[in-house]
Design a protein around this motif. Structure first.
Motif, PDB file in Angstrom:
ATOM      1  N   THR A   1       0.832  -1.199   0.000  1.00 38.76           N
ATOM      2  CA  THR A   1       0.000   0.000   0.000  1.00 38.76           C
ATOM      3  C   THR A   1       0.869   1.252   0.000  1.00 38.76           C
ATOM      4  O   THR A   1       0.589   2.212  -0.729  1.00 38.76           O
ATOM      5  N   ILE A   2       1.927   1.221   0.780  1.00 32.95           N
ATOM      6  CA  ILE A   2       2.838   2.366   0.822  1.00 32.95           C
ATOM      7  C   ILE A   2       3.473   2.571  -0.550  1.00 32.95           C
ATOM      8  O   ILE A   2       3.555   3.704  -1.043  1.00 32.95           O
ATOM      9  N   ARG A   3       3.884   1.506  -1.189  1.00 29.69           N
ATOM     10  CA  ARG A   3       4.456   1.617  -2.536  1.00 29.69           C
ATOM     11  C   ARG A   3       3.416   2.149  -3.533  1.00 29.69           C
ATOM     12  O   ARG A   3       3.724   2.964  -4.397  1.00 29.69           O
TER      13      ARG A   3
ATOM     14  N   GLU B   1       2.939   5.810  -3.102  1.00 28.38           N
ATOM     15  CA  GLU B   1       4.062   6.528  -3.696  1.00 28.38           C
ATOM     16  C   GLU B   1       3.893   6.620  -5.217  1.00 28.38           C
ATOM     17  O   GLU B   1       4.085   7.670  -5.815  1.00 28.38           O
ATOM     18  N   LYS B   2       3.472   5.517  -5.808  1.00 26.47           N
ATOM     19  CA  LYS B   2       3.313   5.449  -7.265  1.00 26.47           C
ATOM     20  C   LYS B   2       2.260   6.437  -7.762  1.00 26.47           C
ATOM     21  O   LYS B   2       2.438   7.072  -8.797  1.00 26.47           O
ATOM     22  N   ILE B   3       1.158   6.591  -7.016  1.00 24.78           N
ATOM     23  CA  ILE B   3       0.058   7.440  -7.472  1.00 24.78           C
ATOM     24  C   ILE B   3       0.136   8.869  -6.929  1.00 24.78           C
ATOM     25  O   ILE B   3      -0.742   9.683  -7.190  1.00 24.78           O
ATOM     26  N   GLY B   4       1.174   9.163  -6.166  1.00 30.23           N
ATOM     27  CA  GLY B   4       1.375  10.530  -5.707  1.00 30.23           C
ATOM     28  C   GLY B   4       0.772  10.880  -4.363  1.00 30.23           C
ATOM     29  O   GLY B   4       0.797  12.049  -3.971  1.00 30.23           O
ATOM     30  N   ILE B   5       0.227   9.914  -3.661  1.00 30.74           N
ATOM     31  CA  ILE B   5      -0.278  10.169  -2.308  1.00 30.74           C
ATOM     32  C   ILE B   5       0.905  10.470  -1.381  1.00 30.74           C
ATOM     33  O   ILE B   5       0.830  11.326  -0.511  1.00 30.74           O
ATOM     34  N   ILE B   6       1.984   9.745  -1.569  1.00 31.97           N
ATOM     35  CA  ILE B   6       3.235  10.045  -0.869  1.00 31.97           C
ATOM     36  C   ILE B   6       4.083  10.860  -1.832  1.00 31.97           C
ATOM     37  O   ILE B   6       4.454  10.382  -2.899  1.00 31.97           O
ATOM     38  N   THR B   7       4.351  12.088  -1.435  1.00 32.41           N
ATOM     39  CA  THR B   7       5.101  13.003  -2.293  1.00 32.41           C
ATOM     40  C   THR B   7       6.600  12.910  -2.002  1.00 32.41           C
ATOM     41  O   THR B   7       7.017  12.344  -0.992  1.00 32.41           O
ATOM     42  N   ASP B   8       7.365  13.499  -2.888  1.00 33.16           N
ATOM     43  CA  ASP B   8       8.831  13.455  -2.781  1.00 33.16           C
ATOM     44  C   ASP B   8       9.357  14.062  -1.489  1.00 33.16           C
ATOM     45  O   ASP B   8      10.440  13.699  -1.041  1.00 33.16           O
TER      46      ASP B   8
ATOM     47  N   ASP C   1      -1.116   8.957   8.480  1.00 37.78           N
ATOM     48  CA  ASP C   1      -2.228   8.953   9.436  1.00 37.78           C
ATOM     49  C   ASP C   1      -3.376   9.831   8.938  1.00 37.78           C
ATOM     50  O   ASP C   1      -4.540   9.463   9.042  1.00 37.78           O
ATOM     51  N   VAL C   2      -3.051  10.982   8.364  1.00 31.74           N
ATOM     52  CA  VAL C   2      -4.079  11.869   7.808  1.00 31.74           C
ATOM     53  C   VAL C   2      -4.766  11.191   6.624  1.00 31.74           C
ATOM     54  O   VAL C   2      -5.997  11.233   6.507  1.00 31.74           O
ATOM     55  N   VAL C   3      -3.985  10.542   5.772  1.00 37.20           N
ATOM     56  CA  VAL C   3      -4.566   9.821   4.618  1.00 37.20           C
ATOM     57  C   VAL C   3      -5.531   8.748   5.118  1.00 37.20           C
ATOM     58  O   VAL C   3      -6.661   8.639   4.615  1.00 37.20           O
ATOM     59  N   LYS C   4      -5.123   7.993   6.119  1.00 32.92           N
ATOM     60  CA  LYS C   4      -5.997   6.937   6.658  1.00 32.92           C
ATOM     61  C   LYS C   4      -7.278   7.524   7.252  1.00 32.92           C
ATOM     62  O   LYS C   4      -8.360   6.973   7.071  1.00 32.92           O
TER      63      LYS C   4
ATOM     64  N   ILE D   1      -8.286  12.481  -2.311  1.00 30.91           N
ATOM     65  CA  ILE D   1      -7.072  12.738  -1.529  1.00 30.91           C
ATOM     66  C   ILE D   1      -5.944  13.198  -2.453  1.00 30.91           C
ATOM     67  O   ILE D   1      -5.209  14.132  -2.123  1.00 30.91           O
ATOM     68  N   GLN D   2      -5.837  12.567  -3.615  1.00 32.15           N
ATOM     69  CA  GLN D   2      -4.826  12.997  -4.590  1.00 32.15           C
ATOM     70  C   GLN D   2      -5.028  14.468  -4.961  1.00 32.15           C
ATOM     71  O   GLN D   2      -4.063  15.223  -5.048  1.00 32.15           O
TER      72      GLN D   2
END
Length: 121
Positions: A16-18, A21-28, A50-53, A65-66
């Motif tokens: 899920t974390i990966r 990252e792939k879709i931009g939810i986790i930014t650089d 935690d905010v995303v969840k 969210i994106q």
């Protein structure tokens, strides 16, 4: 912090974390690279996920969210507007569920049986 540590802290699968990252939810800003080019996650990733969840738990979609992440900040007025829109969506869904429930009660009251096959009285 390694991905396995992040996964343990936020109780999410590594996959899920990966994906995030792939879709931009986790930014650089949350991902660094070490000298071997391995990902090292900043401590800020914990609060971010935690905010995303929390957003997912209250009914926001991944796409919503994106869009919020892509906006890179918004005023308290914008935030209130987004939350009020989500409340309206939830209220509409509640109305639809209540209507469905009432329809099912009416079917029960009608005592319709399908002993001869579905849709046959």
């Amino acid at each position: 912090m390694k991905i396995s540590e992040v996964a343990n802290h936020v109780n999410l699968p590594i996959s899920t974390i990966r994906y995030y990252e792939k879709i931009g939810i986790i930014t650089d800003e949350h991902v660094l690279r070490d000298h071997n080019n391995y990902r090292i996650y900043a401590q800020s990733i914990i609060q971010h996920l935690d905010v995303v969840k929390q957003c997912l738990a209250v009914g926001f979609t991944i796409h919503e969210i994106q869009l919020m992440i892509a906006k890179d900040g918004f005023s308290s007025k914008d935030q209130a507007s987004i939350i009020e829109a989500k409340i309206s969506e939830i209220e509409e869904a509640q109305k639809q569920l209540e209507n469905s429930k009432q329809n099912l009660y009416e079917i029960l009251k009608a005592d319709i049986t399908c002993e001869e096959g579905f849709g046959k009285y």
